[in-house]
Structures are given as C-alpha cells and as structure tokens.
Scaffold this active site. Structure first.
Site, mmCIF file in Angstrom:
data_model
loop_
_atom_site.group_PDB
_atom_site.id
_atom_site.type_symbol
_atom_site.label_atom_id
_atom_site.label_comp_id
_atom_site.label_asym_id
_atom_site.label_seq_id
_atom_site.Cartn_x
_atom_site.Cartn_y
_atom_site.Cartn_z
ATOM 1 N N CYS A 49 57.528 32.485 70.653
ATOM 2 C CA CYS A 49 57.710 33.132 71.960
ATOM 3 C C CYS A 49 58.200 32.142 73.012
ATOM 4 O O CYS A 49 58.742 32.542 74.044
ATOM 5 C CB CYS A 49 56.410 33.781 72.418
ATOM 6 S SG CYS A 49 55.023 32.636 72.556
ATOM 7 N N ASN A 50 58.020 30.846 72.766
ATOM 8 C CA ASN A 50 58.397 29.836 73.756
ATOM 9 C C ASN A 50 59.650 29.043 73.400
ATOM 10 O O ASN A 50 60.121 28.255 74.217
ATOM 11 C CB ASN A 50 57.240 28.851 73.966
ATOM 12 C CG ASN A 50 56.121 29.458 74.783
ATOM 13 O OD1 ASN A 50 56.360 30.285 75.651
ATOM 14 N ND2 ASN A 50 54.896 29.065 74.495
ATOM 15 N N ARG A 51 60.189 29.226 72.189
ATOM 16 C CA ARG A 51 61.354 28.422 71.805
ATOM 17 C C ARG A 51 62.128 29.085 70.672
ATOM 18 O O ARG A 51 61.561 29.817 69.848
ATOM 19 C CB ARG A 51 60.928 27.019 71.396
ATOM 20 C CG ARG A 51 60.040 26.937 70.176
ATOM 21 C CD ARG A 51 59.553 25.518 69.917
ATOM 22 N NE ARG A 51 58.584 25.113 70.919
ATOM 23 C CZ ARG A 51 58.818 24.205 71.870
ATOM 24 N NH1 ARG A 51 59.984 23.599 71.938
ATOM 25 N NH2 ARG A 51 57.887 23.888 72.753
ATOM 26 N N GLU A 110 48.132 22.287 72.380
ATOM 27 C CA GLU A 110 47.643 23.449 71.631
ATOM 28 C C GLU A 110 47.950 23.295 70.140
ATOM 29 O O GLU A 110 48.851 22.569 69.734
ATOM 30 C CB GLU A 110 48.264 24.734 72.196
ATOM 31 C CG GLU A 110 49.788 24.778 72.202
ATOM 32 C CD GLU A 110 50.368 25.499 70.998
ATOM 33 O OE1 GLU A 110 49.592 26.024 70.195
ATOM 34 O OE2 GLU A 110 51.597 25.508 70.865
ATOM 35 N N GLN A 112 48.472 25.934 67.738
ATOM 36 C CA GLN A 112 49.211 26.981 67.040
ATOM 37 C C GLN A 112 50.594 26.525 66.586
ATOM 38 O O GLN A 112 51.062 26.911 65.517
ATOM 39 C CB GLN A 112 49.337 28.211 67.941
ATOM 40 C CG GLN A 112 49.914 29.426 67.223
ATOM 41 C CD GLN A 112 49.980 30.649 68.130
ATOM 42 O OE1 GLN A 112 49.827 30.541 69.347
ATOM 43 N NE2 GLN A 112 50.203 31.801 67.558
ATOM 44 N N GLN A 116 53.209 26.910 63.062
ATOM 45 C CA GLN A 116 54.549 27.493 63.183
ATOM 46 C C GLN A 116 55.614 26.550 62.620
ATOM 47 O O GLN A 116 56.590 26.986 62.012
ATOM 48 C CB GLN A 116 54.825 27.830 64.649
ATOM 49 C CG GLN A 116 53.940 28.957 65.171
ATOM 50 C CD GLN A 116 53.975 29.099 66.683
ATOM 51 O OE1 GLN A 116 54.243 28.134 67.412
ATOM 52 N NE2 GLN A 116 53.685 30.288 67.183
ATOM 53 N N GLY A 184 33.537 45.364 83.926
ATOM 54 C CA GLY A 184 34.970 45.175 84.137
ATOM 55 C C GLY A 184 35.745 45.582 82.901
ATOM 56 O O GLY A 184 35.196 45.636 81.786
ATOM 57 N N GLY A 186 39.497 44.729 82.819
ATOM 58 C CA GLY A 186 40.823 44.120 82.886
ATOM 59 C C GLY A 186 41.021 43.041 81.826
ATOM 60 O O GLY A 186 40.227 42.911 80.881
#
Length: 415
Positions: A49-51, A110, A112, A116, A184, A186
């Site tokens: 999702c970032n690269r 991180e 993860q 990948q 809550g 949210g």
C-alpha cells in the site's frame, strides 16, 4: 551487471496515485515477461500500500531506459514521470536493506515489510527471475533486517496510543479473563476491542450513543455483547475494566453515577476526556488517560529514532559486504570457464594415456586425479588474482584477455 531499483513510494507519491500504480499478480507476470524480452533476467517487484518498486540487475545502459518504459506502460491511466525514483549500485543495495529493516516505512521500524520482501522474492523465484545475484542481495537484506529486529527490538516500542493504552491497562489490571465494557463505536474503540481480544479478555460488552453503530462492531466480532448506552453504569458494576473512546464533548462516565466498590481499571482514550478525573482519588480505581499515553508514545518515538541510527551502521557494514560479493562475482563465469577448460584438457589427456598404456583400475584413478590436480594447480594463482579484482574496468580488461587467450565463447547473457 549493476543492481538498481525504480518505483514510487509514500515518501513522494500521494495515496491516490499509489492506488492507481499498484501491481496485481497479473501485472507482475506481464512485467516479468516484458522485462525478460528486454534482456533483464533478474528482477523483483515489491508492491504494497505504500510502495510499488522494482529491484533488478541490468547489463547494458539501454536496459535501464527499457525497464522504465515497461514500468510506465503497466499504469497507462496515471502520469508517473514526476514521482518515479531510481538509483543503482551501492545506493540501490543500501536502499533495499533499509526497506527490509523498516527504515523506509511510514511507521519506522515496523515488521510487516520484512514478510512482504520475502514474499516478493518468492514470487520472483516462481517466475524464474531470481538468479544467483538477486537471491544473494535479497537474502543479505533479510538477514540484516532480522538481526536488527532481534537485537534492537525497534518494533517492540509501540507508537500507537491505543496499543500503549492497552499495554498499560494490562499492567494495572491483567486483562486475561476479565469482563470489559467498551464505550464507543468509532475507529479508536474498534482498535481497542482488537487489542483486548489479543490480550484474551473475558466477556466484552459494547455500548454506544447510537445503538446501530455498536451493532456494526458486533457484525465484525460476533462474540461481543451490545448493551444500551443508558445501561452502561449497570454493566460497569459487573466489569473489572472500562475503556471509553467516544467523541462526546462531556464526561460519559461520572463519579457521581458510579463509585467503585471493588478494583476497576479505567482507560480513557478520548479528547476531551470521557472518564471523570476524580477516579484518580479512588483507592479502588486505576485511571489511565491520554496525557500519560502520549508522553509514553513520544518517549518511544525518540527511542525508536535512536535505535534507527544504530541500525544505519549495521546496514552500511552488511551492504558493503554484499557489494564486495557482487564485485568479485562478476568474474565467476570467467573463472568457471578456466576451470572447465582444465577439466577438459585433463580428461582428454587421461583418455589418450589410458589408451596408450596398460594401466590397472587403481592406476587409472590415480592418473586421472594427478592430471586434474596438476592443471587446477596451474591456474590457482591466476584464479586468485581474478577473484580479488574489484575495479570493473580491470575486471573487463582481464576478462577480455583471458577469453582471447583461451578462445572462450561469449559469456552467458545474464552476467
């Protein structure tokens, strides 16, 4: 060959563009096919999702232009010219090491991304695009990242205020088996529920001012018990833990309505506060609020940055070793050709002598062994010299001389 990379990442490309330039498995297969047609025999696609980045080896300068063209052609609906970043040589090797270690991630350190990278290597191997050199670079990057992860433990210093809150809550009142009320519905409340389940909370009740919103959480987590918001104080009396994360402009848990008669731990994840600060004075209550959590998060961020600086030195050293291996491996094919030529000559000589002489089986084996050893000894010093050449111009010059002297055929295409 030269190692290189190109692609886009969150650092210089907004999400809207990254979403349009993401590699599906089919696009990956198309890319590998077209890259092979352009003479690129080794490449790996890292798409998250970032690269969306490609790591590859090139031999001829024109191949760099070709692979850039192929990359752009995968995403014709978006103009990528202003976003694509590329580099080669040592800088590209160190970049991959940094990516694998999480130093180039949105959340620094991180874990993860390491999985990948390994998945990307496996896909490349499956497509027949992970040769000896690429395999070596990726394995070294993964090994270095694992060392940083196991010894520096950067990711064990959480930055998420919600996660830190659950950690502190568990320290104040062990969560496992406890009845919990979450107020809550949210995103913050949903994350708190996820972490509470990871800590093996017992029965979990959820309430929200809008009953239907709490019901949506129950759809995702079937074991939740949804209760009306008006009954929160009644349920609270059954629970050992209360977590509140609403957007209310006023207190939703008031000391005037509920005063603990047995130990209760409160976690307030709201701003402004949800839970009455008066509970700080209650001997049977433990209250954890955002100010404390943010201070811990800030400290963890500072500690992560310090550890990241330490990891830079490890990456530099490991990257230098990989670069040295890549430099000397350029002569591998020439060295193998020399050794093979020696074996051919030894075998020809052995077959000629064994026909001319009446030798026993033992004598034949001895003769074959002596011939092989003698010729390998003859090239031992030249081979050592070739292995220690690090300058590419010298390597090319020596390679050309050796090939001319021994009349070797052209080297393999992927060298």
């Amino acid at each position: 060959m030269q190692f290189a990379f190109l692609g886009i990442s969150y650092q210089n490309t907004e999400l809207e563009v990254r979403e349009k330039a993401a590699f599906t498995d089919q696009k990956k297969m198309d890319f590998f096919h077209e890259a092979e047609q352009a003479g690129i025999r080794q490449c790996m696609i890292l798409s998250t999702c970032n690269r969306s980045e490609v790591f590859y080896f090139w031999k001829e300068e024109k191949q760099k232009k070709q692979i850039l063209k192929i990359y752009k052609s995968m995403f014709p609906e978006v103009e990528l010219e202003d976003y694509i970043r590329q580099d080669q040589g040592k800088e590209a090797v160190l970049y991959l090491f940094r990516v694998a270690a999480g130093l180039e991630s949105m959340v620094a350190g991180e874990d993860q991304i390491l999985g990948q990278v390994k998945h990307a290597q496996e896909f490349s191997r499956m497509m027949g695009a992970c040769g000896k050199e690429l395999d070596k670079v990726v394995r070294d990057a993964v090994t270095c990242a694992k060392k940083i992860k196991s010894e520096l433990k950067i990711s064990e210093r959480p930055l998420s205020v919600g996660y830190i809150g659950i950690q502190k809550l568990n320290e104040a009142c062990p969560i496992e088996g406890k009845k919990v009320l979450v107020i809550g519905s949210g995103n913050t409340a949903a994350l708190a529920l996820k972490y509470l389940r990871e800590y093996k909370a017992g029965e979990i009740f959820v309430c929200s001012r809008t009953y239907a919103h709490a019901g949506k959480l129950q759809e995702q987590m079937k074991d939740l018990a949804v209760v009306p918001y008006q009954e929160r104080y009644q349920i609270m009396r059954e629970c050992g833990i209360v977590v509140s994360a609403t957007s209310a402009p006023h207190l939703v848990v008031k000391s005037s309505e509920f005063w603990p008669e047995k130990p209760v731990a409160f976690l307030d994840l709201a701003a402004p506060r949800d839970i009455d600060p008066v509970y700080d004075t209650c001997p049977d209550a433990a209250l954890i609020h955002l100010d404390t959590l943010r201070e811990i998060s800030r400290h963890n961020q500072e500690e992560r940055m310090r550890l990241l600086k330490d990891s830079e030195q490890w990456i530099a050293e490991a990257g230098n070793e990989t670069m040295h291996w890549l430099q000397i491996s350029r002569m591998d094919t020439t060295i193998r050709s020399l050794q093979e030529r020696c074996r051919e000559i030894a075998q020809d000589s052995y077959e000629y002598l064994s026909r001319k002489m009446d030798l026993s089986d033992r004598e034949k084996r001895l003769l074959q062994k002596v011939l092989n050893a003698s010729l390998q000894r003859l090239i031992k010093e030249p081979v050592q010299q070739l292995k220690h050449l690090e300058n590419q111009k010298e390597q090319d010059a020596y390679r050309k001389i050796v090939h001319q002297l021994f009349q070797f055929e052209a080297e393999e295409k992927n060298v």
